[in-house]
Design a protein around this motif. Structure first.
Motif, PDB file in Angstrom:
ATOM      1  N   SER A  68       0.853  -1.183   0.000  1.00 23.77           N
ATOM      2  CA  SER A  68       0.000   0.000   0.000  1.00 23.77           C
ATOM      3  C   SER A  68       0.888   1.231   0.000  1.00 23.77           C
ATOM      4  O   SER A  68       1.898   1.273   0.705  1.00 23.77           O
ATOM      5  CB  SER A  68      -0.912   0.012   1.237  1.00 23.77           C
ATOM      6  OG  SER A  68      -1.735   1.170   1.245  1.00 23.77           O
ATOM      7  N   SER A  83      -5.611  -6.955   5.875  1.00 20.63           N
ATOM      8  CA  SER A  83      -6.115  -5.750   6.529  1.00 20.63           C
ATOM      9  C   SER A  83      -5.703  -4.562   5.669  1.00 20.63           C
ATOM     10  O   SER A  83      -4.513  -4.254   5.581  1.00 20.63           O
ATOM     11  CB  SER A  83      -5.530  -5.612   7.940  1.00 20.63           C
ATOM     12  OG  SER A  83      -5.862  -4.351   8.499  1.00 20.63           O
ATOM     13  N   PRO A  84      -6.648  -3.888   4.997  1.00 18.73           N
ATOM     14  CA  PRO A  84      -6.263  -2.823   4.070  1.00 18.73           C
ATOM     15  C   PRO A  84      -5.780  -1.539   4.752  1.00 18.73           C
ATOM     16  O   PRO A  84      -4.847  -0.902   4.288  1.00 18.73           O
ATOM     17  CB  PRO A  84      -7.550  -2.555   3.272  1.00 18.73           C
ATOM     18  CG  PRO A  84      -8.401  -3.773   3.490  1.00 18.73           C
ATOM     19  CD  PRO A  84      -8.077  -4.236   4.873  1.00 18.73           C
ATOM     20  N   GLN A  85      -6.421  -1.137   5.840  1.00 20.35           N
ATOM     21  CA  GLN A  85      -6.133   0.171   6.433  1.00 20.35           C
ATOM     22  C   GLN A  85      -6.164   0.063   7.953  1.00 20.35           C
ATOM     23  O   GLN A  85      -7.274   0.012   8.525  1.00 20.35           O
ATOM     24  CB  GLN A  85      -7.143   1.209   5.939  1.00 20.35           C
ATOM     25  CG  GLN A  85      -7.102   1.428   4.438  1.00 20.35           C
ATOM     26  CD  GLN A  85      -8.288   2.223   3.915  1.00 20.35           C
ATOM     27  OE1 GLN A  85      -9.312   2.351   4.583  1.00 20.35           O
ATOM     28  NE2 GLN A  85      -8.161   2.735   2.714  1.00 20.35           N
ATOM     29  N   VAL A 119     -10.241 -10.799   1.739  1.00 26.02           N
ATOM     30  CA  VAL A 119     -10.258  -9.335   1.718  1.00 26.02           C
ATOM     31  C   VAL A 119     -11.551  -8.842   2.361  1.00 26.02           C
ATOM     32  O   VAL A 119     -12.645  -9.220   1.921  1.00 26.02           O
ATOM     33  CB  VAL A 119     -10.155  -8.800   0.276  1.00 26.02           C
ATOM     34  CG1 VAL A 119     -10.113  -7.278   0.261  1.00 26.02           C
ATOM     35  CG2 VAL A 119      -8.919  -9.376  -0.414  1.00 26.02           C
ATOM     36  N   SER A 170     -14.344  -5.780   3.856  1.00 23.05           N
ATOM     37  CA  SER A 170     -14.916  -4.550   3.325  1.00 23.05           C
ATOM     38  C   SER A 170     -13.954  -3.390   3.572  1.00 23.05           C
ATOM     39  O   SER A 170     -13.391  -3.258   4.660  1.00 23.05           O
ATOM     40  CB  SER A 170     -16.258  -4.264   4.006  1.00 23.05           C
ATOM     41  OG  SER A 170     -16.785  -3.023   3.573  1.00 23.05           O
ATOM     42  N   TYR A 171     -13.708  -2.592   2.543  1.00 22.08           N
ATOM     43  CA  TYR A 171     -12.914  -1.378   2.705  1.00 22.08           C
ATOM     44  C   TYR A 171     -13.330  -0.395   1.624  1.00 22.08           C
ATOM     45  O   TYR A 171     -13.940  -0.768   0.620  1.00 22.08           O
ATOM     46  CB  TYR A 171     -11.410  -1.671   2.635  1.00 22.08           C
ATOM     47  CG  TYR A 171     -10.870  -1.975   1.256  1.00 22.08           C
ATOM     48  CD1 TYR A 171     -10.255  -0.990   0.484  1.00 22.08           C
ATOM     49  CD2 TYR A 171     -10.946  -3.262   0.708  1.00 22.08           C
ATOM     50  CE1 TYR A 171      -9.743  -1.264  -0.775  1.00 22.08           C
ATOM     51  CE2 TYR A 171     -10.443  -3.539  -0.548  1.00 22.08           C
ATOM     52  CZ  TYR A 171      -9.840  -2.545  -1.287  1.00 22.08           C
ATOM     53  OH  TYR A 171      -9.343  -2.816  -2.538  1.00 22.08           O
ATOM     54  N   THR A 172     -12.998   0.865   1.843  1.00 28.60           N
ATOM     55  CA  THR A 172     -13.360   1.913   0.889  1.00 28.60           C
ATOM     56  C   THR A 172     -12.119   2.373   0.161  1.00 28.60           C
ATOM     57  O   THR A 172     -11.229   2.980   0.787  1.00 28.60           O
ATOM     58  CB  THR A 172     -14.010   3.112   1.601  1.00 28.60           C
ATOM     59  OG1 THR A 172     -15.162   2.668   2.314  1.00 28.60           O
ATOM     60  CG2 THR A 172     -14.411   4.188   0.600  1.00 28.60           C
ATOM     61  N   SER A 228      -9.565   4.607  -1.607  1.00 32.29           N
ATOM     62  CA  SER A 228      -9.374   6.045  -1.449  1.00 32.29           C
ATOM     63  C   SER A 228      -8.582   6.610  -2.611  1.00 32.29           C
ATOM     64  O   SER A 228      -7.653   5.975  -3.109  1.00 32.29           O
ATOM     65  CB  SER A 228      -8.632   6.347  -0.142  1.00 32.29           C
ATOM     66  OG  SER A 228      -9.317   5.821   0.968  1.00 32.29           O
ATOM     67  N   LEU A 259      -3.511   0.047  -3.434  1.00 31.22           N
ATOM     68  CA  LEU A 259      -3.530  -1.179  -2.646  1.00 31.22           C
ATOM     69  C   LEU A 259      -3.413  -2.358  -3.591  1.00 31.22           C
ATOM     70  O   LEU A 259      -4.203  -2.481  -4.538  1.00 31.22           O
ATOM     71  CB  LEU A 259      -4.823  -1.287  -1.834  1.00 31.22           C
ATOM     72  CG  LEU A 259      -5.018  -2.579  -1.032  1.00 31.22           C
ATOM     73  CD1 LEU A 259      -3.941  -2.708   0.048  1.00 31.22           C
ATOM     74  CD2 LEU A 259      -6.406  -2.624  -0.404  1.00 31.22           C
ATOM     75  N   PRO A 309     -13.230  -5.090  -2.690  1.00 28.75           N
ATOM     76  CA  PRO A 309     -13.680  -5.231  -1.302  1.00 28.75           C
ATOM     77  C   PRO A 309     -14.558  -6.466  -1.127  1.00 28.75           C
ATOM     78  O   PRO A 309     -15.285  -6.859  -2.060  1.00 28.75           O
ATOM     79  CB  PRO A 309     -14.483  -3.947  -1.064  1.00 28.75           C
ATOM     80  CG  PRO A 309     -13.967  -2.971  -2.082  1.00 28.75           C
ATOM     81  CD  PRO A 309     -13.619  -3.804  -3.286  1.00 28.75           C
TER      82      PRO A 309
END
Length: 232
Positions: free
Chosen positions: A71, A115-117, A139, A141-143, A145, A150, A173
């Motif tokens: 990332s 874990s994205p963020q 993976v 849920s993530y938004t 940006s 990523l 996501p």
């Protein structure tokens, strides 16, 4: 002790040449749909003519497969994907991982949770439903940006400990990502530093196929621009 796939290159032409190495792209699917996979160079080097120098260019890559994620906060397009120590706003994560065997009922550490963020990958553990020959990335849920890249996929470690994300996607996501890495490497004439994004093409390339059981591939680059590969 680690084992390596070893590639030894001799330049049998009369000119100094530059070579780079890259891997067969992994087959990557997300929620059952094949994804467009980005490939990178795994290394490069300059080689004098062998009969003038006796010099060989050697690449070594760990036989162990790795799951990797990257990332980066960016303001311009990303052109290099190298897993290295943390620098500024870069985050990288990787673990050795085991492909699901073809034998049913055999439980191996074949999946990791992303874990994205902030970025992270859980230590691999057994997960049902990962196809044979694949490892999984779960993976959440993530938004996505603006300005944040990523990526996740399969990574390769060289004999110096450097880790490069070899084949990757931007994961959707809430997805189950399955990666099927392939222990085939290619050599081409040219300069592409480790991590540089490349267009995968096997034209005018030497194939080093370690799926056949070889531990070493000797590559000769000839005066007419052709390659000869012998494995052992």
């Amino acid at each position: 002790m680690s084992s390596f796939h070893k590639i030894v290159i001799q330049n049998l032409s009369s000119d100094t040449e530059q070579f780079y190495v890259f891997q067969q792209p992994a087959v990557i699917a997300a929620n059952g749909t094949d994804q467009s996979v980005t490939s990178t160079s795994l290394g490069t080097g300059t080689l004098l003519p062998y009969d003038q120098s006796g010099t060989e260019l050697v690449f070594k890559f760990d036989v162990e497969f790795l799951v990797g994620a990257y990332s980066k906060q960016t303001t311009a397009s990303q052109t290099r994907i190298v897993l290295a120590p943390l620098v500024q706003s870069n985050l990288e994560s990787s673990w050795p991982i085991t492909l699901t065997p073809s034998t049913e009922g055999t439980e191996v550490d074949n999946s990791s949770n992303l874990s994205p963020q902030p970025l992270g990958l859980s230590k691999p553990a057994y997960q049902q439903g990962v196809p044979a020959g694949n490892f999984g990335i779960q993976v959440p849920s993530y938004t996505p940006s603006a300005g944040v890249d990523l990526f996740c996929g399969t990574a390769v470690k060289d004999d110096k400990g450097g880790i490069t994300l070899s084949s990757y996607i931007t994961p959707p996501p809430v997805s189950s990502v399955f990666c099927a890495p392939i222990a085939k490497y290619y050599i081409k004439v040219g300069t592409e530093a480790a991590g540089n994004i490349i267009t995968f093409s096997t034209g005018n390339a030497a194939l080093c196929d370690f799926t056949t059981g070889y531990s070493t591939c000797n590559v000769s680059y000839n005066a007419d621009g052709s390659f000869i590969v012998t494995g052992k």
